[in-house]
Write a protein that holds these residues in place. Structure first.
Motif, short mmCIF file in Angstrom:
data_model
loop_
_atom_site.label_atom_id
_atom_site.label_comp_id
_atom_site.label_asym_id
_atom_site.label_seq_id
_atom_site.Cartn_x
_atom_site.Cartn_y
_atom_site.Cartn_z
N ALA A 108 58.52 25.96 72.05
CA ALA A 108 58.45 26.93 70.96
C ALA A 108 59.07 28.23 71.47
CB ALA A 108 57.01 27.17 70.54
N LEU A 109 59.76 28.92 70.60
CA LEU A 109 60.40 30.20 70.95
C LEU A 109 59.75 31.30 70.13
CD1 LEU A 109 62.66 31.83 72.37
CD2 LEU A 109 64.12 31.27 70.41
N MET A 110 59.32 32.36 70.81
CA MET A 110 58.76 33.53 70.14
C MET A 110 59.59 34.74 70.56
SD MET A 110 54.67 32.80 70.62
CE MET A 110 54.10 33.79 69.22
N LEU A 111 60.50 35.17 69.69
CA LEU A 111 61.29 36.37 69.93
C LEU A 111 60.50 37.54 69.36
CD1 LEU A 111 64.91 35.27 68.95
CD2 LEU A 111 63.99 35.61 71.24
N VAL A 112 60.00 38.41 70.21
CA VAL A 112 59.13 39.50 69.80
C VAL A 112 59.88 40.82 69.91
CG1 VAL A 112 56.94 40.68 70.18
CG2 VAL A 112 57.10 38.21 70.59
N SER A 113 60.26 41.38 68.78
CA SER A 113 60.93 42.68 68.74
C SER A 113 59.86 43.77 68.83
CB SER A 113 61.72 42.83 67.45
OG SER A 113 62.20 44.15 67.32
N VAL A 114 60.03 44.70 69.77
CA VAL A 114 59.02 45.75 69.96
C VAL A 114 59.53 47.11 69.50
CG1 VAL A 114 57.83 44.58 71.85
CG2 VAL A 114 59.70 46.14 72.38
N GLY A 115 58.58 47.90 68.96
CA GLY A 115 58.85 49.29 68.63
C GLY A 115 59.74 49.54 67.43
N GLU A 116 59.93 48.52 66.62
CA GLU A 116 60.81 48.67 65.45
C GLU A 116 60.12 48.12 64.21
OE1 GLU A 116 65.23 48.13 66.83
OE2 GLU A 116 64.04 46.45 67.57
N ALA A 117 60.40 48.72 63.08
CA ALA A 117 59.87 48.26 61.81
C ALA A 117 60.53 46.95 61.41
CB ALA A 117 60.11 49.32 60.72
N ALA A 118 59.80 46.13 60.65
CA ALA A 118 60.31 44.83 60.23
C ALA A 118 61.63 44.94 59.47
CB ALA A 118 59.27 44.11 59.38
N ASP A 119 61.78 45.94 58.61
CA ASP A 119 63.03 46.10 57.85
C ASP A 119 64.22 46.34 58.75
OD1 ASP A 119 61.76 45.68 55.45
OD2 ASP A 119 61.55 47.81 54.97
N GLU A 120 64.02 47.15 59.78
CA GLU A 120 65.09 47.44 60.74
C GLU A 120 65.49 46.17 61.49
OE1 GLU A 120 65.83 50.63 64.38
OE2 GLU A 120 63.96 50.67 63.25
N VAL A 121 64.50 45.41 61.94
CA VAL A 121 64.76 44.16 62.67
C VAL A 121 65.43 43.15 61.74
CG1 VAL A 121 63.71 42.25 63.96
CG2 VAL A 121 62.82 44.58 64.24
N ARG A 122 64.96 43.07 60.51
CA ARG A 122 65.54 42.14 59.54
C ARG A 122 67.03 42.44 59.32
NH1 ARG A 122 62.18 42.99 56.01
NH2 ARG A 122 60.77 41.28 56.49
N ARG A 123 67.38 43.71 59.19
CA ARG A 123 68.80 44.09 59.02
C ARG A 123 69.61 43.65 60.24
NH1 ARG A 123 66.40 48.59 56.69
NH2 ARG A 123 66.59 49.83 58.59
N PHE A 124 69.07 43.85 61.44
CA PHE A 124 69.77 43.44 62.67
C PHE A 124 69.97 41.92 62.68
CE2 PHE A 124 69.51 41.66 66.92
CZ PHE A 124 70.62 42.24 67.51
N VAL A 125 68.92 41.18 62.36
CA VAL A 125 68.98 39.72 62.38
C VAL A 125 70.00 39.22 61.35
CG1 VAL A 125 67.66 37.62 61.84
CG2 VAL A 125 66.69 39.38 63.34
N GLU A 126 70.01 39.80 60.17
CA GLU A 126 70.98 39.41 59.15
C GLU A 126 72.40 39.74 59.57
OE1 GLU A 126 69.49 41.40 55.68
OE2 GLU A 126 67.90 39.92 55.38
N ARG A 127 72.58 40.94 60.14
CA ARG A 127 73.92 41.37 60.57
C ARG A 127 74.47 40.47 61.68
NH1 ARG A 127 72.52 46.22 61.53
NH2 ARG A 127 72.36 46.11 63.78
N THR A 128 73.61 40.03 62.57
CA THR A 128 74.04 39.21 63.70
C THR A 128 73.95 37.71 63.44
OG1 THR A 128 71.84 39.30 64.70
CG2 THR A 128 73.43 40.98 65.38
N ARG A 129 73.40 37.37 62.27
CA ARG A 129 73.25 35.95 61.88
C ARG A 129 72.43 35.14 62.88
NH1 ARG A 129 79.20 36.38 60.34
NH2 ARG A 129 79.09 36.95 58.15
N LEU A 130 71.42 35.76 63.43
CA LEU A 130 70.51 35.11 64.36
C LEU A 130 69.70 34.08 63.58
CD1 LEU A 130 69.57 35.19 67.32
CD2 LEU A 130 67.88 36.89 66.63
#
Length: 187
Positions: A108-130
């Motif tokens: 199982a993989l748990m990528l834990v983004s720290v110190g950032e709001a969910a909306d900010e992380v979501r934009r990064f994930v969408e932009r990078t197509r993760l």
């Protein structure tokens, strides 16, 4: 970010960028230091502390939901250059392991983004197509629980729930795969 000034962040980012550009020259992880970590140190062989985090799709995910499977926890942030650099390799390694298994993947993989709001992380994930699940830890709770002192940090948890290995700093693909293979072999 508690304890870090804008100048301090810029300095760390600059250092990390230079080190990341030298990634082909060195095989050692390249950490970015954080301050304010707390909690008890988690050592190899210790039971991994349980935690819950919210996935970008809104559901809660607990570490204990993966009992009986090996777990790779990656603590990262979208502003961290070494974190961004290794995310495609993490995803490729995980997806390769998942594709080679029948049924439920042994990892199982748990990528834990720290110190950032969910909306900010979501934009990064969408932009990078993760294309792997991402969790958010906006208040550094998980980072503090695990005493994360640098980004990125990797924790490799055995199927028995114990910490088998960890690394502070970015990993190269062959090191990722080697650690995952040892983890899956129960070493």
């Amino acid at each position: 970010m508690t304890g870090l000034s804008a100048l301090g962040i810029a300095g760390l980012a600059g250092y990390a960028a230079v080190q990341a550009s030298r990634a082909d020259e060195i095989d050692a992880p390249v950490p970015i230091a954080l301050t304010g970590s707390g909690g008890r140190a988690v050592n190899r062989g210790d039971p991994a502390p349980d935690f819950a985090a919210t996935a970008l799709d809104g559901r809660e995910v607990r570490l204990t939901s993966f009992v009986g499977r090996a777990v790779w926890i990656n603590v990262w942030a979208s502003w961290c250059a070494p974190c961004r650099a290794e995310l495609p390799d993490i995803a490729a390694t995980y997806l390769d392991v998942a594709a080679s298994s029948q049924g439920t993947p042994p990892l199982a993989l748990m990528l834990v983004s720290v110190g950032e709001a969910a909306d900010e992380v979501r934009r990064f994930v969408e932009r990078t197509r993760l294309r792997v699940p991402v969790l958010v830890d906006p208040d550094f709770g998980i980072a503090q629980m695990y005493r994360v002192s640098g980004l990125p940090t990797h924790f490799f948890i055995g199927a028995d729930g114990s910490l088998r290995d960890f690394a502070i700093g970015g990993l190269k693909p062959r090191s990722m795969r080697s650690r995952v293979d040892r983890l899956l072999a129960g070493q």
